[in-house]
Design an enzyme around this catalytic site. Sequence first.
Site, PDB file in Angstrom:
ATOM      1  N   ASN A   1      37.582  93.879  -9.999  1.00  0.00           N
ATOM      2  CA  ASN A   1      38.841  94.373 -10.546  1.00  0.00           C
ATOM      3  C   ASN A   1      39.962  93.439 -10.120  1.00  0.00           C
ATOM      4  O   ASN A   1      40.297  93.395  -8.950  1.00  0.00           O
ATOM      5  CB  ASN A   1      39.134  95.781 -10.016  1.00  0.00           C
ATOM      6  CG  ASN A   1      40.540  96.222 -10.380  1.00  0.00           C
ATOM      7  OD1 ASN A   1      40.862  96.373 -11.562  1.00  0.00           O
ATOM      8  ND2 ASN A   1      41.385  96.409  -9.378  1.00  0.00           N
ATOM      9  N   GLU A   2      40.489  92.704 -11.025  1.00  0.00           N
ATOM     10  CA  GLU A   2      41.605  91.770 -10.785  1.00  0.00           C
ATOM     11  C   GLU A   2      41.551  91.153  -9.384  1.00  0.00           C
ATOM     12  O   GLU A   2      42.557  91.086  -8.684  1.00  0.00           O
ATOM     13  CB  GLU A   2      42.968  92.418 -11.067  1.00  0.00           C
ATOM     14  CG  GLU A   2      43.299  93.655 -10.262  1.00  0.00           C
ATOM     15  CD  GLU A   2      44.746  94.137 -10.440  1.00  0.00           C
ATOM     16  OE1 GLU A   2      45.222  94.233 -11.561  1.00  0.00           O
ATOM     17  OE2 GLU A   2      45.373  94.428  -9.408  1.00  0.00           O
TER      18      GLU A   2
HETATM   19  O1  AHR Z   1      46.898 100.741 -12.545  1.00  0.00           O
HETATM   20  C1  AHR Z   1      47.341 100.721 -11.232  1.00  0.00           C
HETATM   21  C2  AHR Z   1      46.814  99.532 -10.460  1.00  0.00           C
HETATM   22  O2  AHR Z   1      47.264  98.355 -11.019  1.00  0.00           O
HETATM   23  C3  AHR Z   1      45.329  99.371 -10.464  1.00  0.00           C
HETATM   24  O3  AHR Z   1      44.715 100.109  -9.481  1.00  0.00           O
HETATM   25  C4  AHR Z   1      45.133  97.920 -10.182  1.00  0.00           C
HETATM   26  O4  AHR Z   1      43.960  97.427 -10.756  1.00  0.00           O
HETATM   27  C5  AHR Z   1      46.377  97.298 -10.724  1.00  0.00           C
HETATM   28  O5  AHR Z   1      46.967  96.472  -9.814  1.00  0.00           O
END
Ligand code: AHR
Length: 866
Positions: A594-595
């Site tokens: 995730n990112e």
């Molecule tokens: O959507 C909120 C947050 O934004 C998520 O947890 C993360 O992936 C992003 O930084």
Amino acid sequence: MRFAISRLCAVVLCFLGFLPVNKLLANNSEPDSVYLLSYTTAKNNYHNGLHFAWSRDRQNWFPIGNEFGYLRSDYGRWGAEKRMIDPFLLRDASNTWHCIWSLNENDNAFAHAASSDLVNWGRQSYPLVANGQRFMKPAVSFNKSTNQYHVMYESAGKYFKVITKDFKTYSAPVETTASAYNNGANETVFLPEGKVNGQIHRVTWSAVEELVKKFEVQQYRGGLHGETTSQDATRFAGLKPVEMKLQLQPANAKPISDLLVGVFFEDINYAADGGLYAELIQNRGFEYQPSDRGNDPNWNSLHSWKLVGENATLQVETAAPIHANNPHYAVLRTTQPGAVLINQGFDGITVKQGDKYDLSLFSKQLEGKKGKLQVRLVNKNKEVLAEVIVPVNNSSWKKTSTVLTARASAPDAVLEIKPVSAGTVALDMVSLFPQKTFKGRKNGLRADLAQTIADIKPRFIRFPGGCVAHGDGLENMYRWPNTVGPLEARKPQRNLWGYHQTAGLGYFEYFQFCEDIGAEPLPVVPAAVSCQNSGTGGAGQQGGVPMEEMDEYIQEVLDLVEYANGSVKTKWGKVRAEAGHPAPFNLKYIGIGNEDLITDVFEERFTMIFNAMKEKHPEITVIGTVGPFFEGTDYEEGWHVADKTNVPMVDEHYYLPPGWFIHNQDFYDKYDRSKSKVYLGEYAAHLPGRPNNIETALAEALYLTSIERNGDVVAMTSYAPLLAKEGHTQWSPDLIYFNNAEVKPTVGYHVQKLYGQHAGTEYLPATTAISNNRDAVKKRIASSVVRDAKTGDLVVKLVNMLPVEVKTSVDMNGVPVSGKEALKVVLKGEPASKDTKPVESRMEVGDNFNVELAPYSFTVIRIKTR
Ligand code: AHR
């Protein structure tokens, strides 16, 4: 010869590609090369990154870009961390620039990043030095005879060095001398704003120009992206209604993804416990811990519980729990009956007259005779709304289930548990669920919230995060096996958003919800690294799962496919069947990461997991990750990893001002169709103050027309975040707000719903003629036409972000129209409006038809073609 254009104009022309960069302000009187100073300052607690200044003579210095940060640290948490202290810049023999910097005053780690042009910087690494050391004041020298770099630093008044050839592997630290350290070439320079320390290099003048250009383009873009409707009165003063002519080009129709609009569910803002998960008892397992919430002593095993009355005590014990994953339980000692144990629910317990509630609890009698518990729902005025007697006649843990029926409604009732005789009873997993959950599922979801999500008609659900998926440090990663099986054996954990996660809403429930609403499940598992903003876990956030544990971790990810799709004869298929779902869940997609911060640590682990998945489950589409922004190091490096691995799809994230969405509608037009497809997994338009209003919603609607146009390369999208409980919100804006009694969809929600309900499988391009040629006008009008293969319906979406009407004529260009009436849905309002709802009507359509787009509006026209 100097160009007769302003510098900004030249920058814009370069940016737009009309002018070669090396011609930017070319001037014969300019030097071939100059001195370049690299430095940072202590301002903003060292958060401002790497700066440059140039000089012809090493005496007079000219700062570049007003202390613009050309390279910023990505180490550790936002706020306290991400600092760059004393950066040291050097150029190697192949003209690659290396920057080494100190991260903070405590950690035995430092940072390295490299660049070929000083403008674009590659991935960062955070090598470790010896335990207990600090890495301060780096100074680097090159040893020509050994071809090695000596990275020297100060730790507690002593000097040390680590040696490297490639800035990837380093020797163990050895102590060095002050004089060796002083050869590291730090220089003191007087800039107009004061004295700074840094390194001086000789560079070409064009290198300086590139740095200048980077800053000025950034400024220019910042201006565009900062445009808001609050400037519209000036920007569009005197603007007359605009005319637009659309002519469909059915011959150029192309197939687009049928999964374009989905939802992203993350347990943020109390989205799960206290939210979508219908459990009404807060801290049912007595597992809240101060560490869930920054060591808050009030956030403990007895949070939400209180003992009222005399002759009784309440304690939390761990000696003989129901399950090791659920170690705490309550022990209630009553010498004389009367005292009650009260749970306050999540902001109270909302009950409805006549509704039935499933009560269950685990109990055991520790001392005294077999006992009984009187369990009641009580309102604020102490009136009993429902009551039941629960026997406790066992000396080992036993689950008792019964039903409470509410005699009256209450917005904020409490649950009372009262021993009716003296004795000692242990209690755990005290649970109360409405029977009216979504689709009547046990351990189910709050019906109104789930229905609001289902109404979007999302084609997929991404879960469980977001940052929740990769966690705050390795020990906080969301491990799916901990969230399936009997509730009392699931492993609750700290939610990185500062509260507690019971895992009651776990992988089984996510899969079930997807099935119940006909959405594809899209679980996201950590790429064996944790959140880029973690404060714990190895060297800051990027220690990664140790290599010796990777086989086990990879197996866990592979097991998820078996859990979802395997036959009941397999180990994990059996666990699914035991939970009541012998049929497979038909999992097709898995997100890995995730990112994440894209580092070597990430790439190695991601590639291992991806390769294993490809080999064992080629039928699963893996979705990789390219960082948290639409540009920059993680985006670039993430795409490099995607290119190398050939991962089928990548997950992009960006939260940006409406101006960005207005000015980047061509973002995907340029994407290479031969590369990985895109899942735009998180996006939202953010205005100062973070409202979800007509302005943000229309910016999203406008951008989504470009997503439909690019539906051949963009396969999926999901707005983020989805849910937020009033009073418990860590992030805004969100799509759907709620409290215990009400669901409050935002205007942005209506945009998602209109796109979800009126999705297509084919995109029909249209030629567009707009009567006003101003770029600012044209960029605020957008259209998209799709056809849905199932119904044959044609959907025309029209967005007007102007303060004037857009009189639109549509030429169907031979696309047949069946029946004259079409459905028309309009969402419009003042830009700041937050509570406008779409209005439906019918309208006449034919081979040609007209429609007037109100100022600040989104119009959807659904036309029958069969
Ligand atoms: O959507 C909120 C947050 O934004 C998520 O947890 C993360 O992936 C992003 O930084």
